[in-house]
Scaffold this active site. Structure first.
Site, PDB file in Angstrom:
ATOM      1  N   TYR A   1      15.713  29.869   8.881  1.00 34.84           N
ATOM      2  CA  TYR A   1      14.475  30.536   9.289  1.00 34.84           C
ATOM      3  C   TYR A   1      14.286  30.446  10.799  1.00 34.84           C
ATOM      4  O   TYR A   1      14.527  29.403  11.418  1.00 34.84           O
ATOM      5  CB  TYR A   1      13.276  29.856   8.626  1.00 34.84           C
ATOM      6  CG  TYR A   1      13.153  30.148   7.148  1.00 34.84           C
ATOM      7  CD1 TYR A   1      12.961  31.435   6.682  1.00 34.84           C
ATOM      8  CD2 TYR A   1      13.226  29.101   6.237  1.00 34.84           C
ATOM      9  CE1 TYR A   1      12.842  31.688   5.319  1.00 34.84           C
ATOM     10  CE2 TYR A   1      13.096  29.338   4.871  1.00 34.84           C
ATOM     11  CZ  TYR A   1      12.904  30.643   4.421  1.00 34.84           C
ATOM     12  OH  TYR A   1      12.791  30.884   3.089  1.00 34.84           O
TER      13      TYR A   1
ATOM     14  N   LYS B   1       0.851  -1.199   0.000  1.00 37.75           N
ATOM     15  CA  LYS B   1       0.000   0.000   0.000  1.00 37.75           C
ATOM     16  C   LYS B   1       0.886   1.247   0.000  1.00 37.75           C
ATOM     17  O   LYS B   1       2.099   1.152   0.227  1.00 37.75           O
ATOM     18  CB  LYS B   1      -0.962  -0.018   1.187  1.00 37.75           C
ATOM     19  CG  LYS B   1      -0.329   0.048   2.547  1.00 37.75           C
ATOM     20  CD  LYS B   1      -1.323  -0.410   3.606  1.00 37.75           C
ATOM     21  CE  LYS B   1      -0.676  -0.464   4.964  1.00 37.75           C
ATOM     22  NZ  LYS B   1      -1.024   0.630   5.824  1.00 37.75           N
TER      23      LYS B   1
HETATM   24  C1  LIG Z   1      -4.518  -4.530   7.925  1.00 39.64           C
HETATM   25  C2  LIG Z   1      -3.055  -4.298   7.812  1.00 39.64           C
HETATM   26  N1  LIG Z   1      -2.245  -5.340   7.731  1.00 39.64           N
HETATM   27  C3  LIG Z   1      -0.909  -5.193   7.622  1.00 39.64           C
HETATM   28  C4  LIG Z   1      -0.326  -3.954   7.616  1.00 39.64           C
HETATM   29  C5  LIG Z   1       1.173  -3.835   7.527  1.00 39.64           C
HETATM   30  O1  LIG Z   1       1.689  -3.246   8.694  1.00 39.64           O
HETATM   31  P1  LIG Z   1       3.250  -3.097   8.906  1.00 39.64           P
HETATM   32  O2  LIG Z   1       3.720  -2.113   7.899  1.00 39.64           O
HETATM   33  O3  LIG Z   1       3.386  -2.592  10.287  1.00 39.64           O
HETATM   34  O4  LIG Z   1       3.830  -4.448   8.693  1.00 39.64           O
HETATM   35  C6  LIG Z   1      -1.136  -2.830   7.735  1.00 39.64           C
HETATM   36  C7  LIG Z   1      -0.538  -1.503   7.789  1.00 39.64           C
HETATM   37  O5  LIG Z   1      -0.953  -0.601   8.468  1.00 39.64           O
HETATM   38  C8  LIG Z   1      -2.543  -3.008   7.822  1.00 39.64           C
HETATM   39  O6  LIG Z   1      -3.366  -1.951   7.929  1.00 39.64           O
END
Ligand SMILES: Cc1ncc(COP(=O)(O)O)c(C=O)c1O
Length: 368
Positions: free
Chosen positions: A258, A35
């Site tokens: 700044y 993602k």
């Molecule tokens: C439902 C779900 N599974 C797995 C993950 C992966 O998490 P991580 O990056 O901590 O492994 C996420 C990330 O937020 C998630 O929302």
């Protein structure tokens, strides 16, 4: 001459880190979570390494389409499921597996016309209180789904809020795991509960059939600073590097940048680096945030601005215009600056920094 900043994506590190997820949960299959455009690394850049996973998990239909365009024929899981009823058409067409976390998503499935029954991951809200059915509503949701001709397999999932920490005692998952086990008792179906922290810290007890490895694939440490990348044997998959474009020699009392937030006590040399918050470097990184110049560690001084930041060059007479600057990741001569250290200094987490890499930063991919 382009601005000297660039990001490098290290596919061999992605492959190594994915193998670490497998080793940590040897009895489970591994979802590589891509993602947020593979946590900022770029789905297309990460794919050649992450295709060794058993499945690929994402959030957006657009991400799923890009994976199919790369010719990924294995499982794709939409971690939040569909956002509206017509998303189901693409799920059928692309053979996507999807989470089901609320009644509305079941309503949409119930009226969806398809010849391809779907595999769904029914999500339990075991205590995180974001997505999922409450323990009392879970069984009824399962029964409803099980009766739908649009569904051919129901898996069971939940998400831990504290798998990375000691906040809930020595074991951050005990309560939620118990809620999950009670709610799913006697229900058939594969199970998935662990993110990276769960995979690294708790897989022996909670590994289930599938683990969902996100940040660890990218070399980020979910439980920093309790543990670091060396502890979990993770390698940085992203380097952000640039160069010094100017130097200044300051007198006692001079200020930098700044807001004049840094005032020097004695004479000192500083370097001006071509990297700022418009590149994704955190603006709130305070004076003292670690950084490498020619592979040697020093720290930032003063405020980060849009296109530049400043570093202390004390004791580095050899550093000057053109010197290589490692914001995070791999530096020259085998040096490494873990993204988690920079994030920690800036009061955030490595996840945020990698995801925030700006589009204007050119990316070079180092292949497998
Ligand atoms: C439902 C779900 N599974 C797995 C993950 C992966 O998490 P991580 O990056 O901590 O492994 C996420 C990330 O937020 C998630 O929302």
């Amino acid at each position: 001459m382009p601005r000297p900043i660039e990001a490098l994506i290290h596919q061999s590190a992605l492959a190594h880190n994915l193998a670490r997820a497998r080793a940590a949960a040897p009895d489970a299959r591994v979802w590589a979570v891509v993602k947020a455009n593979a946590y900022g690394h770029g789905i297309e850049n990460a794919y050649p390494a992450l295709r060794a996973a058993d499945g690929i998990a994402c959030i957006d239909l657009n991400e799923a389409q890009r994976l199919r365009a790369l010719d990924w024929r294995g499982p794709i899981l939409l971690l939040e499921g569909c956002f509206e009823t017509r998303d189901l058409e693409l799920c059928s067409r692309l053979k996507l597996w999807h989470a089901v976390h609320c009644e509305e998503q079941i309503d949409w499935l119930a009226v969806h016309k398809t010849h391809e029954p779907h595999r769904v991951f029914l999500k339990l809200n075991s205590g995180m209180n974001r997505l999922g059915f409450t323990p009392t509503a879970f069984r009824a949701a399962w029964t409803r789904l099980n009766a739908l001709p649009q569904v051919d397999e129901i898996s069971l999932m939940t998400h831990f809020s504290d798998a990375d920490s000691l906040r809930l005692g020595a074991d951050g998952i005990a309560h939620q795991l118990q809620v999950f086990q009670t709610a799913t008792r006697d229900l058939p179906g594969e199970q998935s509960v662990c993110n990276s922290a769960g995979t690294l810290r708790h897989a022996e007890r909670a590994g289930g059939d599938w683990v969902r490895a996100g940040v660890m694939c990218y070399g980020g440490v979910p439980d920093f600073p309790e543990h670091d990348a060396a502890h979990w044997d993770l390698q940085p998959a992203m380097t952000l590097r640039s160069r010094i474009i100017a130097t200044q020699t300051l007198k006692p009392g001079d200020t930098v940048g700044y807001g004049s937030s840094f005032r020097c006590e004695g004479e000192m040399r500083i370097g001006i680096v071509a990297c700022g918050y418009a590149d994704g470097y955190p603006r709130h990184a305070p004076t003292g945030t670690p950084i490498l110049i020619n592979g040697r560690r020093t720290h930032t001084v003063g405020r980060v601005s849009m296109d530049m930041l400043t570093v202390d060059l004390s004791g580095m007479p050899e550093a000057g215009i053109g010197s290589e600057v490692t914001l995070w990741g791999h530096g020259p001569q085998g040096s490494v600056l873990p993204i988690d250290e920079v994030a920690h200094a800036a009061h955030t987490i490595g996840y945020e920094l990698m995801c925030a890499l700006a589009r204007r930063v050119p990316v070079t991919v180092h292949g497998l």
